[in-house]
Structure formats: structure tokens, C-alpha cells
Write a protein that holds these residues in place. Structure first.
Motif, PDB file in Angstrom:
ATOM      1  N   GLU A   1       0.827  -1.214   0.000  1.00  0.00           N
ATOM      2  CA  GLU A   1       0.000   0.000   0.000  1.00  0.00           C
ATOM      3  C   GLU A   1       0.857   1.258   0.000  1.00  0.00           C
ATOM      4  N   ARG A   2       1.919   1.261   0.790  1.00  0.00           N
ATOM      5  CA  ARG A   2       2.805   2.433   0.830  1.00  0.00           C
ATOM      6  C   ARG A   2       3.523   2.618  -0.502  1.00  0.00           C
ATOM      7  N   ALA A   3       3.970   1.513  -1.103  1.00  0.00           N
ATOM      8  CA  ALA A   3       4.660   1.603  -2.392  1.00  0.00           C
ATOM      9  C   ALA A   3       3.745   2.171  -3.463  1.00  0.00           C
ATOM     10  N   ALA A   4       2.476   1.802  -3.419  1.00  0.00           N
ATOM     11  CA  ALA A   4       1.513   2.331  -4.391  1.00  0.00           C
ATOM     12  C   ALA A   4       1.382   3.844  -4.239  1.00  0.00           C
ATOM     13  N   LYS A   5       1.335   4.310  -3.008  1.00  0.00           N
ATOM     14  CA  LYS A   5       1.224   5.758  -2.772  1.00  0.00           C
ATOM     15  C   LYS A   5       2.490   6.484  -3.209  1.00  0.00           C
ATOM     16  N   LYS A   6       3.650   5.903  -2.914  1.00  0.00           N
ATOM     17  CA  LYS A   6       4.915   6.560  -3.263  1.00  0.00           C
ATOM     18  C   LYS A   6       5.147   6.610  -4.768  1.00  0.00           C
ATOM     19  N   THR A   7       4.750   5.560  -5.456  1.00  0.00           N
ATOM     20  CA  THR A   7       5.018   5.492  -6.898  1.00  0.00           C
ATOM     21  C   THR A   7       3.876   6.059  -7.736  1.00  0.00           C
ATOM     22  N   GLY A   8       2.698   6.178  -7.129  1.00  0.00           N
ATOM     23  CA  GLY A   8       1.535   6.645  -7.886  1.00  0.00           C
ATOM     24  C   GLY A   8       0.951   5.577  -8.797  1.00  0.00           C
ATOM     25  N   LEU A   9       1.376   4.317  -8.614  1.00  0.00           N
ATOM     26  CA  LEU A   9       0.867   3.232  -9.446  1.00  0.00           C
ATOM     27  C   LEU A   9      -0.337   2.576  -8.774  1.00  0.00           C
ATOM     28  N   PRO A  10      -1.410   2.328  -9.531  1.00  0.00           N
ATOM     29  CA  PRO A  10      -2.577   1.661  -8.947  1.00  0.00           C
ATOM     30  C   PRO A  10      -2.252   0.220  -8.597  1.00  0.00           C
ATOM     31  N   VAL A  11      -2.907  -0.289  -7.562  1.00  0.00           N
ATOM     32  CA  VAL A  11      -2.632  -1.684  -7.167  1.00  0.00           C
ATOM     33  C   VAL A  11      -3.851  -2.284  -6.499  1.00  0.00           C
TER      34      VAL A  11
END
Length: 199
Positions: free
Chosen positions: A68-78
Motif C-alpha cells: 500500500e505504501r509503495a503504491a502511494k509513493k510510486t503513484g501506481l494503482p494496485v
């Protein structure tokens, strides 16, 4: 010219979160990339790791937070619990191997397209139609999904052996010809700095 061996799994969420940053960094430094998909579950068994579904509940819960944090940092949907995970990564890996050998398309786009199909689009990347669509969208002949099976079946296990030999224990891992190993999409800045001679 620097060279990067890119060891990854087509079902790895953190390979997905790398996006196409590797390709951008390589272009910036004039570095070449060899794409080496491998069987990450087999790698865990060889290097002391445990597949996600067999980990302690604390580790499983932390992994979901990290996604979840990686999605927020990268802006990639998941989708943190995709409909087709885990799935068989071999067919998509074979296609990557065949595409790299054939040339003529965008490897970064192909790899990211397969990962996005799994982690953002709820598609089964073990299915022929999904693989062919990703090949086509990246500028490759979709028939590589069929014609590349033999070469893929030979190279895929060889990539695992090479990964173990070069010190890889997770995905994504970037191994530079200098001998330096960078594990995780969150180490791409370190890879960039290393290629710039700063690290």
C-alpha cells in the motif's frame, strides 16, 4: 558501458512498483540491460526465504502495508490482493525471454505491462491471450508466446541458477557488472548513484 542484469519475477509486486525507472536510469547512464525472469518461489527455497502465503501472519500483514505504501509513493494503482495471485509465472517469463531474443519492441514496456496486468488489472498473466496482448502492446509479435516456449523453458531455470550464483535472494534485483547488487525497487536511487560513480 555499464551493464545491468535485471532479475525479477513477473508476479512480484515490488518488481511492478519499479515501473520503468530501471530503463530510465540505464538510458541516463548509457547502460545495457539483460532481462532475466526467474522462479521466485524456487529462489526462496534455495536462499532461505519463505513464500508469502507461508510466512508468519506478522510478516504477511507487514507485506500488505508495504504494498500500500509503495503504491502511494510510486503513484501506481494496485490491488493488494489480486484475483490471480499467485499464478504460474512461467508462460509470461517465457514470453519475456523470447521477446528479448527477438528484439524489435520495448522490453521495459513489456515487463511492466505484464506486472500491471497482474497487480493493477486483475488479469491472469498465465493466460495466452493476456500474454499476447502485452507482447503486442509493447511492439512485439504476439506469436512469440507460442514460438518462444522451447527457448523459454531452457533459459528460465538457467536464470534461476545464475541468480543464486550472483547473490540474488529476492525480486527485483539489479546486478551491475561492477559486482554491486541492489535488491528492491526502493534501491533504484542507489543504483542510479552507483552508475554515476557516487556510491
Amino acid at each position: 558501458m555499464a551493464h545491468i542484469d535485471y532479475f525479477f519475477s513477473t508476479i512480484s509486486p515490488f518488481s511492478y512498483f519499479a515501473g520503468t525507472r530501471l530503463e530510465e536510469i540505464a538510458a541516463k547512464h548509457g547502460a545495457s540491460i539483460a532481462y532475466k525472469p526467474f522462479d521466485i518461489i524456487a529462489l526462496f527455497g534455495r536462499t532461505g526465504g519463505v513464500p508469502p502465503g507461508q510466512r508468519h501472519p506478522n510478516r504477511q500483514a507487514y507485506r500488505l502495508q508495504e504494498i500500500e505504501r509503495a503504491a502511494k509513493k510510486t503513484g501506481l494503482p494496485v490491488n493488494i490482493k489480486p484475483a490471480h495471485f499467485p499464478t504460474n509465472p512461467a508462460p509470461s517469463s517465457y514470453a519475456v525471454i523470447a521477446a528479448q531474443k527477438a528484439g524489435g519492441g520495448d522490453m521495459g514496456r513489456l515487463v511492466h505491462g505484464l506486472l500491471a496486468a497482474c497487480w493493477a488489472q486483475d488479469m491472469d498473466i498465465a493466460e495466452d491471450a493476456v500474454i499476447k496482448a502485452c507482447l503486442s502492446e509493447a511492439g512485439f509479435d504476439p506469436s512469440l508466446a507460442d514460438t518462444g516456449l522451447l527457448a523459454g523453458a531452457e533459459t528460465y531455470p538457467a536464470n534461476l541458477e545464475e541468480a543464486v550464483e550472483k547473490g540474488v535472494f529476492g525480486a527485483p534485483t539489479y546486478v551491475v557488472d561492477s559486482g554491486q547488487v541492489f535488491w528492491g525497487n526502493d534501491r533504484l536511487d542507489d543504483l542510479d548513484a552507483h552508475l554515476a560513480g557516487k556510491l
